[in-house]
Scaffold this active site. Sequence first.
Site, mmCIF file in Angstrom:
data_model
loop_
_atom_site.group_PDB
_atom_site.id
_atom_site.type_symbol
_atom_site.label_atom_id
_atom_site.label_comp_id
_atom_site.label_asym_id
_atom_site.label_seq_id
_atom_site.Cartn_x
_atom_site.Cartn_y
_atom_site.Cartn_z
ATOM 1 N N ILE A 94 5.183 3.076 -4.955
ATOM 2 C CA ILE A 94 6.285 2.783 -4.036
ATOM 3 C C ILE A 94 6.648 4.067 -3.285
ATOM 4 C CG2 ILE A 94 8.715 2.116 -3.949
ATOM 5 C CD1 ILE A 94 8.045 0.391 -6.487
ATOM 6 N N HIS A 111 -0.481 -6.716 2.956
ATOM 7 C CA HIS A 111 -0.170 -7.481 1.746
ATOM 8 C C HIS A 111 -0.976 -8.783 1.783
ATOM 9 C CE1 HIS A 111 2.108 -8.845 -1.682
ATOM 10 N NE2 HIS A 111 2.200 -10.019 -1.082
ATOM 11 N N GLU A 144 12.958 -0.390 2.768
ATOM 12 C CA GLU A 144 13.353 0.063 1.441
ATOM 13 C C GLU A 144 13.150 -0.991 0.356
ATOM 14 O OE1 GLU A 144 17.150 1.998 1.998
ATOM 15 O OE2 GLU A 144 16.283 3.159 3.635
ATOM 16 N N ALA A 175 -10.213 -11.535 5.647
ATOM 17 C CA ALA A 175 -9.243 -11.583 6.751
ATOM 18 C C ALA A 175 -8.470 -10.269 6.849
ATOM 19 C CB ALA A 175 -8.278 -12.752 6.542
ATOM 20 N N GLU A 176 -8.167 -9.662 5.699
ATOM 21 C CA GLU A 176 -7.441 -8.382 5.712
ATOM 22 C C GLU A 176 -8.204 -7.341 6.514
ATOM 23 O OE1 GLU A 176 -5.962 -6.744 1.942
ATOM 24 O OE2 GLU A 176 -6.249 -8.701 1.042
HETATM 25 C C1 GRF Z 1 -5.921 -5.535 -0.909
HETATM 26 O O1 GRF Z 1 -6.020 -6.895 -1.252
HETATM 27 C C2 GRF Z 1 -4.553 -5.214 -0.363
HETATM 28 O O2 GRF Z 1 -3.995 -6.253 0.376
HETATM 29 C C3 GRF Z 1 -3.752 -5.027 -1.624
HETATM 30 O O3 GRF Z 1 -4.640 -4.346 -2.499
HETATM 31 C C4 GRF Z 1 -5.988 -4.656 -2.151
HETATM 32 C C5 GRF Z 1 -6.674 -3.370 -1.899
HETATM 33 O O4 GRF Z 1 -8.057 -3.511 -1.737
HETATM 34 N N1 GRF Z 1 -2.537 -4.321 -1.344
HETATM 35 P P1 GRF Z 1 -8.932 -2.325 -1.175
HETATM 36 O O5 GRF Z 1 -8.628 -1.093 -2.028
HETATM 37 O O6 GRF Z 1 -8.558 -2.100 0.254
HETATM 38 O O7 GRF Z 1 -10.347 -2.771 -1.341
#
Ligand code: GRF
Length: 203
Positions: A94, A111, A144, A175-176
Site C-alpha cells: 500500500i 486492478h 487514500e 485484457a489487462e
Molecule cells: C495482475 O492481475 C494485476 O491486475 C494484479 O496483480 C497481477 C499482477 O500480474 N494487481 P503481473 O505481475 O503483472 O504479471
Amino acid sequence: MIFKIAILISGRGSNMESLLNKSLENKLDIEFIVISDNPNAEGLLIAERMGVRAIVLKESIKGCKLNEENANEIERIIEENNIYLMLLAGFMRIIPNKLIKKYPMKFINIHPSLLPSFKGKEAQKDAFDYGVKVSGCTVHFIDEGIDTGPIIMQRSVDISSASNAEEVKTLILKAEHNLYFEAMRGLLEKNYHIEGRRVIFGG
Ligand code: GRF
C-alpha cells in the site's frame, strides 16, 4: 519530450513486460525505471533482459504497508528522476498517504475487476465464486482508499466460459495487458481533467 515513468512490481511482471514491449513497438518517447519491493521478483529478470534500469527498495518491508524509509526512498526516486507517472503493476504494497497527498494523480494501479465490484487481492476468485458472467479490469488513480481512486479506463471480459478462478485470471490478464498500455498512452497523449470522481478525456 521524454516522459519518465516508473513501473512498480512485486512479482511476475507480465503487465510491466507488456508496457515495455508495447511502448517500444509504438516508439513512445518514454524512459522507464522499474521499482521492486522484492529482490526475487521474476519481473526484475525481464527488466534486466530488456535493458531497463531497476531499483530494489532498500529497507526491508514488514506487512503490506511500506514504511517511512520506503516512502522516503520512493520520494527520492521520483524527485531525482523527475518521474511523471508511477504505474503499479502487481505491486503488493500500500502506498503511504503521505506520498499520495504529495503527488496527487501520479500513482496509478491496474486492478483485475470492474471496480467498484470485487476490490481486494482475490478479485478474480471473488468474481468466479460470485458467478458473474462478465468481469474485467480497471486502471485507476490511487487515492487514500484501497481500489477506490478515480477510474481512468475499464475493459469488460466475458468470463462465462471459465471453469475455475485460474481461467478467469488468464482471461482478464490478457485484457489487462492491452488496457494498461492504452490508459498510459491516453494519459501521456490526451488532455484530461477530473471532475469529482470522473476522469474526463478531451475537452
Ligand atoms: C495482475 O492481475 C494485476 O491486475 C494484479 O496483480 C497481477 C499482477 O500480474 N494487481 P503481473 O505481475 O503483472 O504479471
